[in-house]
Design a protein around this motif. Structure first.
Motif, PDB file in Angstrom:
ATOM      1  N   MET A   8       0.845  -1.166   0.000  1.00 17.09           N
ATOM      2  CA  MET A   8       0.000   0.000   0.000  1.00 17.09           C
ATOM      3  C   MET A   8       0.894   1.235   0.000  1.00 17.09           C
ATOM      4  N   ASN A   9       0.538   2.194  -0.816  1.00 15.84           N
ATOM      5  CA  ASN A   9       1.268   3.457  -0.914  1.00 15.84           C
ATOM      6  C   ASN A   9       0.342   4.606  -0.565  1.00 15.84           C
ATOM      7  N   ILE A  10       0.895   5.676   0.001  1.00 17.56           N
ATOM      8  CA  ILE A  10       0.083   6.836   0.341  1.00 17.56           C
ATOM      9  C   ILE A  10      -0.580   7.416  -0.906  1.00 17.56           C
ATOM     10  N   SER A  11       0.064   7.311  -2.046  1.00 17.96           N
ATOM     11  CA  SER A  11      -0.507   7.853  -3.290  1.00 17.96           C
ATOM     12  C   SER A  11      -1.807   7.145  -3.680  1.00 17.96           C
ATOM     13  N   ASP A  12      -2.044   5.942  -3.162  1.00 20.74           N
ATOM     14  CA  ASP A  12      -3.297   5.229  -3.432  1.00 20.74           C
ATOM     15  C   ASP A  12      -4.513   6.011  -2.933  1.00 20.74           C
ATOM     16  N   PHE A  13      -4.310   6.955  -2.008  1.00 22.63           N
ATOM     17  CA  PHE A  13      -5.411   7.678  -1.379  1.00 22.63           C
ATOM     18  C   PHE A  13      -5.633   9.080  -1.945  1.00 22.63           C
ATOM     19  N   ALA A  14      -4.841   9.468  -2.926  1.00 22.69           N
ATOM     20  CA  ALA A  14      -4.983  10.802  -3.524  1.00 22.69           C
ATOM     21  C   ALA A  14      -6.419  10.996  -4.003  1.00 22.69           C
ATOM     22  N   GLY A  15      -6.983  12.151  -3.660  1.00 21.94           N
ATOM     23  CA  GLY A  15      -8.330  12.494  -4.106  1.00 21.94           C
ATOM     24  C   GLY A  15      -9.456  11.941  -3.258  1.00 21.94           C
ATOM     25  N   THR A  16      -9.168  11.095  -2.267  1.00 24.89           N
ATOM     26  CA  THR A  16     -10.239  10.573  -1.411  1.00 24.89           C
ATOM     27  C   THR A  16     -10.634  11.633  -0.380  1.00 24.89           C
ATOM     28  N   THR A  17     -11.866  11.564   0.059  1.00 25.58           N
ATOM     29  CA  THR A  17     -12.356  12.525   1.049  1.00 25.58           C
ATOM     30  C   THR A  17     -13.094  11.780   2.158  1.00 25.58           C
ATOM     31  N   PRO A  18     -13.261  12.395   3.322  1.00 20.70           N
ATOM     32  CA  PRO A  18     -12.752  13.716   3.673  1.00 20.70           C
ATOM     33  C   PRO A  18     -11.241  13.673   3.904  1.00 20.70           C
ATOM     34  N   GLU A  19     -10.590  14.759   3.600  1.00 17.61           N
ATOM     35  CA  GLU A  19      -9.139  14.849   3.715  1.00 17.61           C
ATOM     36  C   GLU A  19      -8.710  14.806   5.177  1.00 17.61           C
ATOM     37  N   TYR A  20      -7.634  14.077   5.435  1.00 20.22           N
ATOM     38  CA  TYR A  20      -7.064  14.028   6.778  1.00 20.22           C
ATOM     39  C   TYR A  20      -5.769  14.828   6.790  1.00 20.22           C
ATOM     40  N   ARG A  21      -5.747  15.871   7.585  1.00 15.63           N
ATOM     41  CA  ARG A  21      -4.541  16.660   7.821  1.00 15.63           C
ATOM     42  C   ARG A  21      -4.356  16.714   9.335  1.00 15.63           C
ATOM     43  N   PRO A  22      -3.225  16.208   9.852  1.00 15.66           N
ATOM     44  CA  PRO A  22      -3.014  16.205  11.298  1.00 15.66           C
ATOM     45  C   PRO A  22      -3.204  17.576  11.937  1.00 15.66           C
ATOM     46  N   GLU A  23      -2.716  18.618  11.277  1.00 13.90           N
ATOM     47  CA  GLU A  23      -2.763  19.947  11.882  1.00 13.90           C
ATOM     48  C   GLU A  23      -4.178  20.493  12.027  1.00 13.90           C
ATOM     49  N   THR A  24      -5.123  19.975  11.273  1.00 12.23           N
ATOM     50  CA  THR A  24      -6.503  20.429  11.436  1.00 12.23           C
ATOM     51  C   THR A  24      -7.311  19.439  12.275  1.00 12.23           C
ATOM     52  N   PHE A  25      -7.237  18.140  11.975  1.00 10.12           N
ATOM     53  CA  PHE A  25      -8.040  17.173  12.732  1.00 10.12           C
ATOM     54  C   PHE A  25      -7.613  17.100  14.199  1.00 10.12           C
ATOM     55  N   LEU A  26      -6.319  17.121  14.460  1.00 12.40           N
ATOM     56  CA  LEU A  26      -5.819  16.952  15.828  1.00 12.40           C
ATOM     57  C   LEU A  26      -5.798  18.255  16.626  1.00 12.40           C
ATOM     58  N   SER A  27      -6.174  19.359  16.004  1.00 10.85           N
ATOM     59  CA  SER A  27      -6.247  20.655  16.688  1.00 10.85           C
ATOM     60  C   SER A  27      -7.602  20.760  17.381  1.00 10.85           C
ATOM     61  N   ALA A  28      -7.766  19.989  18.447  1.00  9.22           N
ATOM     62  CA  ALA A  28      -9.058  19.889  19.143  1.00  9.22           C
ATOM     63  C   ALA A  28      -8.867  19.003  20.368  1.00  9.22           C
ATOM     64  N   ARG A  29      -9.955  18.800  21.101  1.00  8.99           N
ATOM     65  CA  ARG A  29      -9.990  17.771  22.144  1.00  8.99           C
ATOM     66  C   ARG A  29     -10.474  16.496  21.474  1.00  8.99           C
ATOM     67  N   LEU A  30      -9.837  15.380  21.811  1.00  7.40           N
ATOM     68  CA  LEU A  30     -10.221  14.093  21.239  1.00  7.40           C
ATOM     69  C   LEU A  30     -10.282  13.039  22.337  1.00  7.40           C
ATOM     70  N   GLU A  31     -11.058  11.994  22.060  1.00 11.29           N
ATOM     71  CA  GLU A  31     -11.032  10.807  22.902  1.00 11.29           C
ATOM     72  C   GLU A  31     -10.877   9.619  21.969  1.00 11.29           C
ATOM     73  N   GLY A  32     -10.348   8.538  22.525  1.00 15.80           N
ATOM     74  CA  GLY A  32     -10.123   7.367  21.692  1.00 15.80           C
ATOM     75  C   GLY A  32     -10.222   6.081  22.472  1.00 15.80           C
ATOM     76  N   TRP A  33     -10.376   5.003  21.724  1.00 13.53           N
ATOM     77  CA  TRP A  33     -10.471   3.656  22.277  1.00 13.53           C
ATOM     78  C   TRP A  33      -9.724   2.721  21.347  1.00 13.53           C
TER      79      TRP A  33
END
Length: 158
Positions: A1-26
């Protein structure tokens, strides 16, 4: 698997925007041979100042062990990222395309008994929607994986 396989897929994941918040995980850790090894929860929060993401995540395992990571992650252009954390061996490196992010690093991981072990991590993040990201990661030594993590992060605020 290559990162280029995901080009153009949505919604886009960018660490600086998604992780700029409070999060919880399991999540769960599975032995590479199969079978549940551990369960855990994650509490996290981040802030992007326009140049660097400061991201703190605290993992609490079912045996009571707690591990807190204090990341500093920078986008360096062309979908590439670098990261620092106090217990890293070198720096983390990441690549982003579309809904996916591939993150690689080696870290000295504290154990419940007070010892520590240096592990190599190979993590794939997949954005599901506006509030959820799934992660499948492997941990190992010298490039040989021995555990797989399955983690769900939920964003609590914008």
């Amino acid at each position: 698997m290559n990162i280029s396989d995901f080009a153009g897929t949505t919604p886009e994941y960018r660490p600086e925007t998604f992780l700029s918040a409070r999060l919880e995980g399991w999540g769960v850790l599975e032995r590479i041979t199969g079978g549940l090894q551990q369960r855990f929860t994650v509490q996290a929060h981040g802030h992007f100042d326009g140049a660097e993401l400061a991201f703190t995540e605290t993992w609490t395992f079912d045996d009571g062990h707690v591990d807190t990571l204090n990341w500093r992650i920078r986008p360096v252009g062309d979908g590439r990222y670098v990261g620092q954390e106090d217990r890293l061996d070198g720096q983390a490196e990441g690549d982003q395309a579309g809904c996916a992010f591939h993150w690689r690093y080696s870290r000295d991981v504290p154990q419940k008994d007070g010892s520590s072990t240096t592990l190599n991590f190979n993590d794939w993040f997949y954005r599901i929607d506006e509030t959820a990201v799934m992660v499948k990661g492997t941990a190992g030594r010298m490039g040989v994986p021995f555990a797989t993590a399955h983690v769900l992060y939920r964003r609590l605020d914008s």
